[in-house]
Design a protein around this motif. Structure first.
Motif, PDB file in Angstrom:
ATOM      1  N   GLU A 232       0.866  -1.236  -0.166  1.00  0.00           N
ATOM      2  CA  GLU A 232      -0.168   0.140   0.044  1.00  0.00           C
ATOM      3  C   GLU A 232       0.994   1.139  -0.011  1.00  0.00           C
ATOM      4  OE1 GLU A 232      -4.063  -1.484   2.515  1.00  0.00           O
ATOM      5  OE2 GLU A 232      -2.040  -0.884   3.435  1.00  0.00           O
ATOM      6  N   ARG A 233       2.106   1.332   0.851  1.00  0.00           N
ATOM      7  CA  ARG A 233       2.884   2.351   0.788  1.00  0.00           C
ATOM      8  C   ARG A 233       3.662   2.604  -0.315  1.00  0.00           C
ATOM      9  NH1 ARG A 233       6.780   4.731   5.421  1.00  0.00           N
ATOM     10  NH2 ARG A 233       7.511   6.371   4.286  1.00  0.00           N
ATOM     11  N   ILE A 234       3.976   1.439  -1.358  1.00  0.00           N
ATOM     12  CA  ILE A 234       4.606   1.777  -2.530  1.00  0.00           C
ATOM     13  C   ILE A 234       3.645   2.240  -3.500  1.00  0.00           C
ATOM     14  CG2 ILE A 234       5.538   0.338  -4.394  1.00  0.00           C
ATOM     15  CD1 ILE A 234       7.385  -0.899  -2.314  1.00  0.00           C
ATOM     16  N   ALA A 235       2.320   1.515  -3.665  1.00  0.00           N
ATOM     17  CA  ALA A 235       1.276   2.230  -4.350  1.00  0.00           C
ATOM     18  C   ALA A 235       0.928   3.632  -4.185  1.00  0.00           C
ATOM     19  CB  ALA A 235      -0.071   1.256  -4.026  1.00  0.00           C
ATOM     20  N   LEU A 236       1.019   4.105  -2.764  1.00  0.00           N
ATOM     21  CA  LEU A 236       0.724   5.331  -2.471  1.00  0.00           C
ATOM     22  C   LEU A 236       2.062   6.464  -3.017  1.00  0.00           C
ATOM     23  CD1 LEU A 236      -1.014   7.565  -1.118  1.00  0.00           C
ATOM     24  CD2 LEU A 236       0.029   7.078   0.974  1.00  0.00           C
ATOM     25  N   GLN A 237       3.194   5.959  -2.824  1.00  0.00           N
ATOM     26  CA  GLN A 237       4.060   6.477  -3.435  1.00  0.00           C
ATOM     27  C   GLN A 237       4.284   6.581  -4.923  1.00  0.00           C
ATOM     28  OE1 GLN A 237       7.397   4.565   0.098  1.00  0.00           O
ATOM     29  NE2 GLN A 237       8.097   4.670  -2.333  1.00  0.00           N
TER      30      GLN A 237
END
Length: 131
Positions: free
Chosen positions: A8-13
């Motif tokens: 989720e963090r990488i998708a947000l980035q």
């Protein structure tokens, strides 16, 4: 504190960077600045020129100088790499060199250069850039 997964963090980035570059190409500066935390933690470094722009005001100063020097610049992403808190983009920048930048006198020629851009994200707001 909200906990998110690595994915989720990488998708947000990735979404933040996509928006950031889209707004850079559109020259929508307030929207570019909105991709950053808007405080003293923000900065912009141009490593080849040993230049550091401090705080959100420094980030704005960088973009003002770039816009004068290359008013029609376009950024094209050619490679993408991500880890939690950090993302890299290989990009090609093209534009017409219209004004002095970093001591380089303009020749009004189209320029093209490759960049490896490192994006750093806020720990407390992983959808916002620090640098």
């Amino acid at each position: 504190m909200i906990t998110i997964t690595v994915e989720e963090r990488i998708a947000l980035q990735r979404a933040t960077i996509e928006e950031h570059i889209r707004q850079e190409n559109a020259k929508e500066w307030e929207k570019v600045y909105d991709t950053f935390v808007r405080d003293e933690r923000s900065f912009y470094d141009v490593v080849p020129m040993s230049t550091h722009y401090e705080g959100i005001r420094g980030v704005q100063d960088f973009y003002e100088a770039l816009t004068v020097a290359l008013p029609d610049f376009v950024i094209t992403v050619t490679g993408e790499y991500d880890l939690p808190g950090y993302s890299w983009r290989e990009v090609t920048v093209t534009g017409t060199h219209r004004s002095e930048f970093a001591g380089i006198t303009p020749q009004n020629h189209v320029v093209r250069f490759e960049i490896a851009a490192l994006y750093l994200f806020s720990d407390d707001n992983p959808g916002k850039l620090i640098a």
